[in-house]
Design an enzyme around this catalytic site. Structure first.
Site, PDB file in Angstrom:
ATOM      1  N   ASN A   8       0.091  20.000  43.120  1.00 32.80           N
ATOM      2  CA  ASN A   8       0.907  21.174  43.417  1.00 32.80           C
ATOM      3  C   ASN A   8       0.188  21.923  44.543  1.00 32.80           C
ATOM      4  O   ASN A   8      -0.910  22.446  44.334  1.00 32.80           O
ATOM      5  CB  ASN A   8       0.986  22.025  42.154  1.00 32.80           C
ATOM      6  CG  ASN A   8       2.241  22.834  42.003  1.00 32.80           C
ATOM      7  OD1 ASN A   8       2.330  23.631  41.081  1.00 32.80           O
ATOM      8  ND2 ASN A   8       3.230  22.663  42.858  1.00 32.80           N
TER       9      ASN A   8
ATOM     10  N   ASN B 156       7.982  31.107  46.357  1.00 35.30           N
ATOM     11  CA  ASN B 156       8.516  29.762  46.520  1.00 35.30           C
ATOM     12  C   ASN B 156       8.743  29.460  47.995  1.00 35.30           C
ATOM     13  O   ASN B 156       8.736  30.356  48.847  1.00 35.30           O
ATOM     14  CB  ASN B 156       9.848  29.635  45.774  1.00 35.30           C
ATOM     15  CG  ASN B 156       9.674  29.624  44.273  1.00 35.30           C
ATOM     16  OD1 ASN B 156       8.902  28.845  43.738  1.00 35.30           O
ATOM     17  ND2 ASN B 156      10.399  30.497  43.578  1.00 35.30           N
TER      18      ASN B 156
ATOM     19  N   CYS C 223       1.855  31.299  38.118  1.00 33.50           N
ATOM     20  CA  CYS C 223       1.761  29.878  38.478  1.00 33.50           C
ATOM     21  C   CYS C 223       0.379  29.385  38.089  1.00 33.50           C
ATOM     22  O   CYS C 223      -0.626  29.863  38.633  1.00 33.50           O
ATOM     23  CB  CYS C 223       1.995  29.700  39.971  1.00 33.50           C
ATOM     24  SG  CYS C 223       1.819  28.007  40.556  1.00 33.50           S
ATOM     25  N   GLY C 224       0.332  28.445  37.155  1.00 41.25           N
ATOM     26  CA  GLY C 224      -0.963  27.964  36.682  1.00 41.25           C
ATOM     27  C   GLY C 224      -1.745  27.228  37.742  1.00 41.25           C
ATOM     28  O   GLY C 224      -2.935  27.515  37.984  1.00 41.25           O
ATOM     29  N   ASN C 225      -1.123  26.263  38.422  1.00 42.92           N
ATOM     30  CA  ASN C 225      -1.831  25.529  39.477  1.00 42.92           C
ATOM     31  C   ASN C 225      -2.158  26.437  40.649  1.00 42.92           C
ATOM     32  O   ASN C 225      -3.238  26.348  41.243  1.00 42.92           O
ATOM     33  CB  ASN C 225      -0.983  24.344  39.947  1.00 42.92           C
ATOM     34  CG  ASN C 225      -0.918  23.240  38.914  1.00 42.92           C
ATOM     35  OD1 ASN C 225      -1.885  22.964  38.230  1.00 42.92           O
ATOM     36  ND2 ASN C 225       0.242  22.613  38.796  1.00 42.92           N
TER      37      ASN C 225
ATOM     38  N   ASN D 120      12.826  26.115  34.886  1.00 40.75           N
ATOM     39  CA  ASN D 120      12.140  24.885  35.253  1.00 40.75           C
ATOM     40  C   ASN D 120      12.413  23.855  34.160  1.00 40.75           C
ATOM     41  O   ASN D 120      12.517  24.202  32.978  1.00 40.75           O
ATOM     42  CB  ASN D 120      10.628  25.115  35.353  1.00 40.75           C
ATOM     43  CG  ASN D 120      10.257  26.040  36.489  1.00 40.75           C
ATOM     44  OD1 ASN D 120      10.800  25.954  37.576  1.00 40.75           O
ATOM     45  ND2 ASN D 120       9.329  26.946  36.228  1.00 40.75           N
TER      46      ASN D 120
ATOM     47  N   GLU E 277      11.294  21.858  39.544  1.00 39.28           N
ATOM     48  CA  GLU E 277      10.880  23.255  39.652  1.00 39.28           C
ATOM     49  C   GLU E 277      11.899  24.079  40.423  1.00 39.28           C
ATOM     50  O   GLU E 277      12.311  23.719  41.527  1.00 39.28           O
ATOM     51  CB  GLU E 277       9.509  23.330  40.333  1.00 39.28           C
ATOM     52  CG  GLU E 277       8.805  24.638  40.118  1.00 39.28           C
ATOM     53  CD  GLU E 277       7.298  24.542  40.380  1.00 39.28           C
ATOM     54  OE1 GLU E 277       6.690  25.617  40.530  1.00 39.28           O
ATOM     55  OE2 GLU E 277       6.747  23.433  40.423  1.00 39.28           O
ATOM     56  N   ARG E 278      12.310  25.189  39.824  1.00 36.44           N
ATOM     57  CA  ARG E 278      13.240  26.081  40.494  1.00 36.44           C
ATOM     58  C   ARG E 278      12.538  26.746  41.667  1.00 36.44           C
ATOM     59  O   ARG E 278      11.312  26.918  41.655  1.00 36.44           O
ATOM     60  CB  ARG E 278      13.809  27.114  39.530  1.00 36.44           C
ATOM     61  CG  ARG E 278      12.839  28.152  39.018  1.00 36.44           C
ATOM     62  CD  ARG E 278      13.528  29.086  38.047  1.00 36.44           C
ATOM     63  NE  ARG E 278      12.730  30.272  37.797  1.00 36.44           N
ATOM     64  CZ  ARG E 278      13.132  31.299  37.052  1.00 36.44           C
ATOM     65  NH1 ARG E 278      14.319  31.269  36.477  1.00 36.44           N
ATOM     66  NH2 ARG E 278      12.352  32.350  36.884  1.00 36.44           N
TER      67      ARG E 278
ATOM     68  N   CYS F  87       2.879  21.051  37.500  1.00 33.41           N
ATOM     69  CA  CYS F  87       3.249  22.432  37.195  1.00 33.41           C
ATOM     70  C   CYS F  87       2.364  22.893  36.047  1.00 33.41           C
ATOM     71  O   CYS F  87       2.533  22.448  34.908  1.00 33.41           O
ATOM     72  CB  CYS F  87       4.725  22.541  36.824  1.00 33.41           C
ATOM     73  SG  CYS F  87       5.254  24.219  36.405  1.00 33.41           S
ATOM     74  N   GLY F  88       1.423  23.769  36.346  1.00 35.28           N
ATOM     75  CA  GLY F  88       0.477  24.225  35.326  1.00 35.28           C
ATOM     76  C   GLY F  88       1.150  25.031  34.238  1.00 35.28           C
ATOM     77  O   GLY F  88       0.912  24.815  33.039  1.00 35.28           O
TER      78      GLY F  88
END
Length: 267
Positions: free
Chosen positions: A12, A63, A72-74, A180, A197-198, A207-208
Site C-alpha cells: 500500500n 485518497n 489508514c493502518g498502512n 471497503n 478500497e473505496r 489494507c491495514g
C-alpha cells in the site's frame, strides 16, 4: 523547493508531505495531481505530516481522487517511519488522526501501531460473491471510522475481483458512503486477504485497517483468537493482536522508496 517522499506499507503506497510545506496548496487537490499512476507518482494516497511537539505528529489522509478519510493502518505506519527518518520524533511516538491517537513504535524490521479504536462488528449480512447457492456467503459489517465489509470465502483467487466487489462496495445497507470490501480465506494459521478500497475504487495490494476489521470479524465469528496473521495481496505479512483494555496492535513493514519535488503545476 517543496519535497515529497514515497513510502510503501506492505504494498500500500503513499506520497507523504510535511504539512508545513503545503503553503496555500489544498491537500486534496495535490493528492489528485500526484497520486494517479498514469499521470502522477503512482500511489494509493497522500498523507500530510505536521509536527505538534517533539513526540507528537498530526496526520491527514487523502485518497487518489482527493477525498479525505479518517484513518489508514498502512499509511500510519509509513508516516511513523517518515517522521522518524526526518528526525521529527523519536522511534516511540504519538500519531494524531481524526480517529484518535495511535502509539507508534518504529523498529528496523517494521512498525507497530497500538490503537484504542471505537471498532465494532455492527451486523451480519449475506453477500453474493459467486453464482448459485454457493455464491451466497455470510459477511460482517465492521465499523472503525470507515465501514468495512468482511466476506469469508473458500479462496481469494477469484476471477474478475473488481467486478465482483464493486456492487458490494456500494450496497445500500452498509451506509451512504459505501464500504471497503475484503475477501478473506483461511490457509492454516494464516488468513489470506484481498481488498477493494473505496476512494481508489479498485484493488489495493494491502489494507491495514482492513486487516484489523477482518480480525474483528473472524474473532466475533469464533474463527480466530487474540492474534491473527494476514498475508496481503503483495505477499507481505501483517499481524493484528488484541491487547488489554480494548487496545489493538497492527504490525508490519513500512519502507522508504524515494524523494521527489512537487511539479510546477501543483504550486
Amino acid at each position: 523547493m517543496s519535497l515529497f517522499s514515497k513510502y510503501t506499507g506492505a504494498g500500500n503506497d503513499f506520497v507523504i508531505v510535511r504539512g508545513e510545506e503545503l503553503g496555500l496548496r489544498d491537500a486534496g487537490t495535490l493528492a489528485a495531481a500526484l497520486c494517479p499512476r498514469a499521470t502522477g507518482v503512482g500511489v494509493d494516497g497522500l498523507i500530510t505530516v505536521r509536527s505538534l511537539s517533539e513526540e507528537v505528529v498530526r496526520l491527514r489522509f487523502f485518497n487518489c481522487d482527493g477525498s479525505e478519510f479518517s484513518t489508514c493502518g498502512n499509511g500510519s505506519r509509513c508516516a511513523a517511519r517518515y517522521a522518524v527518518d526526518r528526525g521529527l520524533v523519536p522511534p516511540d511516538h504519538i500519531l494524531v488522526t481524526d480517529d484518535g491517537e495511535i502509539l507508534a513504535r518504529v523498529r528496523e524490521d517494521g512498525v507497530a501501531l497500538e490503537y484504542a479504536l471505537d471498532a465494532r462488528v455492527e451486523r451480519e449480512l449475506r453477500a453474493r460473491v459467486g453464482t448459485g447457492k454457493r455464491g451466497e456467503r455470510d459477511a460482517w459489517l465492521v465499523r472503525m471510522g470507515t465501514a468495512h465489509l468482511v466476506v469469508p470465502v473458500p479462496s481469494v483467487d477469484v476471477e474478475d475481483f473488481d467486478d465482483l466487489c464493486r456492487p458490494l462496495r456500494w450496497r445500500e445497507d452498509v451506509g451512504p458512503g459505501g464500504a471497503n470490501v475484503h475477501l478473506v480465506a483461511r490457509d492454516g494459521a494464516t488468513a489470506l486477504i484481498r481488498t477493494f478500497e473505496r476512494g481508489v475504487e479498485g484493488e489495493t495490494l494491502a489494507c491495514g485497517s482492513g486487516c484489523m476489521a477482518a480480525a474483528f470479524a473472524l474473532r466475533a465469528a469464533g474463527e480466530a483468537g487474540d492474534r491473527v496473521e494476514f498475508l496481503v495481496r503483495s505477499g507481505a505479512p501483517l499481524t493484528v493482536e488484541f491487547l488489554e483494555a480494548g487496545r489493538i496492535r497492527l504490525t508490519g513493514p513500512a519502507v522508504f522508496i524515494f524523494d521527489g519535488v512537487f511539479p510546477e503545476a501543483t504550486r
